[in-house]
Design a protein around this motif. Structure first.
Motif, PDB file in Angstrom:
ATOM      1  N   GLU A   1       1.088  -1.535   0.028  1.00  0.00           N
ATOM      2  CA  GLU A   1       0.066  -0.364   0.163  1.00  0.00           C
ATOM      3  C   GLU A   1       1.265   1.438  -0.108  1.00  0.00           C
ATOM      4  O   GLU A   1       0.460   2.533   0.073  1.00  0.00           O
ATOM      5  CB  GLU A   1      -0.806  -0.310   1.148  1.00  0.00           C
ATOM      6  CG  GLU A   1       0.049  -0.404   2.605  1.00  0.00           C
ATOM      7  CD  GLU A   1      -0.904   1.357   3.765  1.00  0.00           C
ATOM      8  OE1 GLU A   1      -1.374   1.772   3.379  1.00  0.00           O
ATOM      9  OE2 GLU A   1      -0.079   1.268   4.453  1.00  0.00           O
ATOM     10  N   GLU A   2       1.801   1.177   0.024  1.00  0.00           N
ATOM     11  CA  GLU A   2       2.988   1.958   0.690  1.00  0.00           C
ATOM     12  C   GLU A   2       3.140   2.570  -0.923  1.00  0.00           C
ATOM     13  O   GLU A   2       3.103   3.955  -0.953  1.00  0.00           O
ATOM     14  CB  GLU A   2       4.537   2.391   1.345  1.00  0.00           C
ATOM     15  CG  GLU A   2       4.668   1.672   2.222  1.00  0.00           C
ATOM     16  CD  GLU A   2       4.253   0.111   2.752  1.00  0.00           C
ATOM     17  OE1 GLU A   2       4.252  -0.665   2.117  1.00  0.00           O
ATOM     18  OE2 GLU A   2       4.408  -0.504   3.969  1.00  0.00           O
TER      19      GLU A   2
ATOM     20  N   GLU B   1       2.554   4.295  -4.738  1.00  0.00           N
ATOM     21  CA  GLU B   1       1.345   4.881  -5.779  1.00  0.00           C
ATOM     22  C   GLU B   1       1.901   4.352  -6.654  1.00  0.00           C
ATOM     23  O   GLU B   1       0.976   4.324  -7.875  1.00  0.00           O
ATOM     24  CB  GLU B   1       2.163   6.297  -5.859  1.00  0.00           C
ATOM     25  CG  GLU B   1       1.115   7.547  -6.371  1.00  0.00           C
ATOM     26  CD  GLU B   1       1.220   8.439  -5.228  1.00  0.00           C
ATOM     27  OE1 GLU B   1       0.934   9.271  -5.180  1.00  0.00           O
ATOM     28  OE2 GLU B   1       2.148   8.630  -7.145  1.00  0.00           O
ATOM     29  N   HIS B   2       2.745   4.253  -7.813  1.00  0.00           N
ATOM     30  CA  HIS B   2       3.081   3.350  -9.159  1.00  0.00           C
ATOM     31  C   HIS B   2       4.281   2.504  -8.900  1.00  0.00           C
ATOM     32  O   HIS B   2       5.933   3.279  -8.477  1.00  0.00           O
ATOM     33  CB  HIS B   2       3.507   5.002  -9.876  1.00  0.00           C
ATOM     34  CG  HIS B   2       4.413   4.583 -11.352  1.00  0.00           C
ATOM     35  ND1 HIS B   2       2.592   4.400 -12.318  1.00  0.00           N
ATOM     36  CD2 HIS B   2       4.922   4.665 -11.753  1.00  0.00           C
ATOM     37  CE1 HIS B   2       3.086   4.584 -13.612  1.00  0.00           C
ATOM     38  NE2 HIS B   2       4.898   4.723 -13.636  1.00  0.00           N
TER      39      HIS B   2
ATOM     40  N   ARG C   1       7.122   4.601  -7.246  1.00  0.00           N
ATOM     41  CA  ARG C   1       7.356   6.093  -6.382  1.00  0.00           C
ATOM     42  C   ARG C   1       6.328   5.450  -5.393  1.00  0.00           C
ATOM     43  O   ARG C   1       4.861   5.189  -5.120  1.00  0.00           O
ATOM     44  CB  ARG C   1       6.753   7.246  -7.479  1.00  0.00           C
ATOM     45  CG  ARG C   1       6.411   8.024  -6.963  1.00  0.00           C
ATOM     46  CD  ARG C   1       5.843   9.541  -8.804  1.00  0.00           C
ATOM     47  NE  ARG C   1       6.756   9.147  -8.815  1.00  0.00           N
ATOM     48  CZ  ARG C   1       7.124   9.355 -10.089  1.00  0.00           C
ATOM     49  NH1 ARG C   1       5.477  10.570 -10.537  1.00  0.00           N
ATOM     50  NH2 ARG C   1       8.440  10.156 -11.282  1.00  0.00           N
ATOM     51  N   LEU C   2       6.584   6.292  -3.994  1.00  0.00           N
ATOM     52  CA  LEU C   2       5.810   5.873  -3.006  1.00  0.00           C
ATOM     53  C   LEU C   2       4.687   7.067  -3.300  1.00  0.00           C
ATOM     54  O   LEU C   2       4.951   7.895  -3.757  1.00  0.00           O
ATOM     55  CB  LEU C   2       6.926   5.615  -2.099  1.00  0.00           C
ATOM     56  CG  LEU C   2       7.800   5.053  -1.683  1.00  0.00           C
ATOM     57  CD1 LEU C   2       8.610   5.116  -0.665  1.00  0.00           C
ATOM     58  CD2 LEU C   2       7.301   4.050  -1.397  1.00  0.00           C
ATOM     59  N   LYS C   3       3.737   6.675  -2.486  1.00  0.00           N
ATOM     60  CA  LYS C   3       2.922   7.930  -1.780  1.00  0.00           C
ATOM     61  C   LYS C   3       3.686   9.118  -0.591  1.00  0.00           C
ATOM     62  O   LYS C   3       4.205   9.196  -0.362  1.00  0.00           O
ATOM     63  CB  LYS C   3       1.646   7.788  -0.969  1.00  0.00           C
ATOM     64  CG  LYS C   3       0.870   6.139  -1.599  1.00  0.00           C
ATOM     65  CD  LYS C   3      -0.096   5.835  -1.127  1.00  0.00           C
ATOM     66  CE  LYS C   3      -1.243   4.826  -1.852  1.00  0.00           C
ATOM     67  NZ  LYS C   3      -1.171   3.806  -1.280  1.00  0.00           N
ATOM     68  N   PRO C   4       2.826  10.354  -1.257  1.00  0.00           N
ATOM     69  CA  PRO C   4       3.035  11.349  -0.617  1.00  0.00           C
ATOM     70  C   PRO C   4       4.247  11.618   1.179  1.00  0.00           C
ATOM     71  O   PRO C   4       5.151  11.525   1.310  1.00  0.00           O
ATOM     72  CB  PRO C   4       2.674  12.062  -0.786  1.00  0.00           C
ATOM     73  CG  PRO C   4       1.740  12.156  -1.925  1.00  0.00           C
ATOM     74  CD  PRO C   4       1.802  10.222  -2.138  1.00  0.00           C
TER      75      PRO C   4
ATOM     76  N   TYR D   1       5.241   8.701   2.276  1.00  0.00           N
ATOM     77  CA  TYR D   1       6.261   7.376   2.420  1.00  0.00           C
ATOM     78  C   TYR D   1       7.670   7.542   1.640  1.00  0.00           C
ATOM     79  O   TYR D   1       8.353   7.907   1.880  1.00  0.00           O
ATOM     80  CB  TYR D   1       5.583   6.448   1.557  1.00  0.00           C
ATOM     81  CG  TYR D   1       4.968   5.907   2.619  1.00  0.00           C
ATOM     82  CD1 TYR D   1       5.027   5.375   4.181  1.00  0.00           C
ATOM     83  CD2 TYR D   1       3.936   5.739   2.208  1.00  0.00           C
ATOM     84  CE1 TYR D   1       3.826   4.589   4.750  1.00  0.00           C
ATOM     85  CE2 TYR D   1       2.187   5.076   2.724  1.00  0.00           C
ATOM     86  CZ  TYR D   1       2.508   4.453   4.177  1.00  0.00           C
ATOM     87  OH  TYR D   1       1.305   3.709   4.966  1.00  0.00           O
ATOM     88  N   ARG D   2       7.252   9.605   1.839  1.00  0.00           N
ATOM     89  CA  ARG D   2       8.429  10.281   0.946  1.00  0.00           C
ATOM     90  C   ARG D   2       9.340  10.335   1.596  1.00  0.00           C
ATOM     91  O   ARG D   2      10.135  11.772   2.093  1.00  0.00           O
ATOM     92  CB  ARG D   2       7.690  10.845  -0.055  1.00  0.00           C
ATOM     93  CG  ARG D   2       7.442  10.067  -1.638  1.00  0.00           C
ATOM     94  CD  ARG D   2       7.829  11.250  -2.458  1.00  0.00           C
ATOM     95  NE  ARG D   2       6.313  11.137  -3.526  1.00  0.00           N
ATOM     96  CZ  ARG D   2       4.917  11.939  -4.148  1.00  0.00           C
ATOM     97  NH1 ARG D   2       5.371  12.456  -3.278  1.00  0.00           N
ATOM     98  NH2 ARG D   2       4.444  11.238  -4.658  1.00  0.00           N
TER      99      ARG D   2
END
Ligand SMILES: Nc1ncnc2c1ncn2[C@@H]1O[C@H](COP(=O)(O)OP(=O)(O)OP(=O)(O)O)[C@@H](O)[C@H]1O
Ligand SMILES: [Mg+2]
Lengths: 288, 219
Positions: free
Chosen positions: A83-84, A86-87, A124-127, A129-130
């Motif tokens: 779930e972490e 995004e893409h 690419r991680l969700k915001p 997790y960045r």
């Protein structure tokens, strides 16, 4: 009603009578609110830019050359369920060769007679997790998978970004706290001067049976007005700054300030609050 | 209406009042005399509860100095009018505003304030001076503004501490006559003064004489 109107007029008259100390505290509140307001917008937009940079932050996962296609497929499935993320993108050795040619202008097959580039995933991680901690944790988990050769991301870059984020955030918060304290102290001082200048009315009022609230309220109104007027002036000045920037200077700086009316309301509330707290402090200290 | 029961209230060096016992009834006119430092002002301050007894108690109608709450003191002061030797008017406000202030502080409505202020100013003979500042008035006129301010709340008693101290003899007599007129309408009046010549101006007035914090004679 009569009494509220009377107290308001008294407060307003007090402000006019107080002359220098009143003007001075309005001036200080104007400056403080201006700095707070501009500082807020500058910080907000810088942080927004930093977030944008972070949005382009990718993690590359290189797969061992020896990995079987089935294992790669099930690994991809596993990634897709995290779930972490995004893409998720898969780069086959062939894609990698194309990318190599694009980036270096040379065909890998001209140099070597086989393709040494491993398959890889780019995620690419969700915001949320960045950030360094999350990225490191996720990288460790991925690294532990037997088919993974190496997990790569720009760690130093992330460290620097986060450092700047923190600096911006804390300096704005620091400025905010210091200016709030200064503004409150100066309003308090201005109201203190008014109280000393108006000793006669205070003792007379008490003598003729005025309640404590009746005696104190005009001073609190005066201070609150100082705060409100200061903040209103600051808002007008900031509004003109932004208007100037957006209409005349935008072509020079390529930057457009966008703030909603809520921003100005917030500033006015803040100034009024400073005046209120400052005058209440003075009244508590010198009228009890 | 006013009772002092074994009241002691002293400052440093035992100055002040030592053991006061007396009462004053509704509608009386009382002169309070005695040498400087006898405790006259202290006695008046005990009545409007600017000071509180160390021993004994002061009763003003239903208010008891030994049990009154801070928030009831303004209510008491609306029933007690005060005037002073130095008038204590607000110099940056005109006559009207000085008098009206007392009513604003007692939460009256604007219309009532207006009619009451005009009527009381006429009563003290200042109907033609409504919009003058205190500095534009003579001492006698200023004292009458102070009387109007004290009277406008319709107090049960009017306290006057040396009201003629800064006035010449002719104006002093006029002022005492005014206080007498007010008293005839039912308000009790207590005048602290050195000026013994004023006493015969009010026939039938009571006299309380003090010395060194004690009552030496009372009629
Ligand atoms: N706030 C105070 N602190 C210390 N001593 C005080 C205070 N007020 C009054 N006194 C003392 O109490 C005594 C009585 O004072 P008070 O003012 O009641 O006298 P008085 O009869 O009104 O005198 P005068 O005729 O001069 O006005 C005096 O000795 C005075 O010095
Ligand atoms: Mg005295």
């Amino acid at each position: 009603m009569t009494i509220l109107w009377f107290l308001f007029k008294e407060g307003f008259k007090g402000l006019i009578r107080s002359k220098y100390s009143g003007v001075f505290s309005i001036f200080i509140i104007t400056i403080s609110i201006m700095i707070v307001g501009l500082g807020y917008v500058a910080a907000r937009d810088t942080l927004f830019m930093v977030e944008n940079i972070k949005a382009q932050f990718d993690v590359d996962i290189f797969i061992k050359q020896t990995a079987a296609n089935d294992d790669i497929a099930s690994f991809e499935k596993k990634l897709a369920q995290m779930e972490e993320i995004e893409h998720l993108g898969y780069i086959s050795p062939e894609d990698a060769a194309v990318k190599f040619k694009k980036e270096f202008g040379e065909d890998i097959f001209d140099i070597l007679d086989y393709n040494p580039l491993p398959p890889s995933f780019t995620i690419r991680l969700k915001p949320i997790y960045r950030n360094l901690i999350s990225v490191e944790a996720i990288a460790n988990i991925l690294q532990s998978d037997p088919i993974v050769d190496e997990v790569k991301y720009r760690k130093n870059f992330l460290i620097i970004l986060e450092k700047y984020q923190r600096i911006i955030l804390f300096s704005v918060l620091g400025i905010f706290v210091v200016l709030t304290v200064i503004s409150i102290a100066l309003t308090s001082n201005s109201i203190k001067m008014t109280i000393f200048a108006r000793r006669d009315i205070i003792s007379t009022m008490k003598l003729i049976g005025a309640t404590d609230l009746f005696v104190k309220t005009p001073f609190v109104i005066e201070g609150t007005l100082e705060g409100g007027i200061g903040a209103l002036l600051a808002s007008l000045i900031i509004y003109s700054f932004f208007y100037l920037q957006n209409t005349y200077l935008q072509s020079f700086f390529d930057y457009r300030v966008v703030v909603s009316y809520r921003f100005y309301i917030g500033l006015i509330v803040l100034g009024t609050f400073m005046g209120l707290v400052g005058s209440r402090r003075a009244v508590k200290k010198f009228l009890d | 209406m006013i009772s002092f029961i074994n009241v002691k209230c002293t400052f440093r060096k035992n100055a002040g009042v030592k053991k006061l016992n007396f009462s004053i009834d509704d509608g009386e006119f009382v002169f309070l005399t005695g040498p400087s430092g006898a405790g006259k002002s202290t006695l008046l301050r005990l009545i409007y509860m600017d000071l509180f007894p160390e021993k004994g108690k002061v009763l003003i109608r239903d208010y008891d100095s030994s049990s009154i709450k801070d928030r009831d003191i303004p209510l008491l002061r609306r029933k007690v009018g005060m005037i002073f030797q130095d008038y204590q008017l607000l110099k940056d406000r005109d006559v009207y505003q000085n008098v009206a202030l007392a009513l604003y502080a007692s939460h009256y409505k604007t219309r009532e304030i207006k009619s009451r202020v005009y009527s009381v100013l006429n009563q003290v003979g200042l109907g033609h001076r409504v919009h003058h500042k205190p500095t534009e008035l003579s001492g006698g006129e200023q004292q009458r503004v102070a009387i109007a301010r004290a009277l406008v709340k319709e107090p049960i008693v009017l306290l006057a501490d040396e009201p003629t101290g800064n006035l010449d003899p002719r104006v002093s007599v006029e002022l005492i006559n005014l206080l007498n007129k007010i008293n005839k309408k039912g308000t009790a009046v207590i005048v602290a003064t050195h000026n013994y010549s004023l006493i015969p101006r009010v026939p039938g007035a009571r006299l309380i004489q003090m010395n060194e914090g004690e009552v030496t004679s009372i009629t």
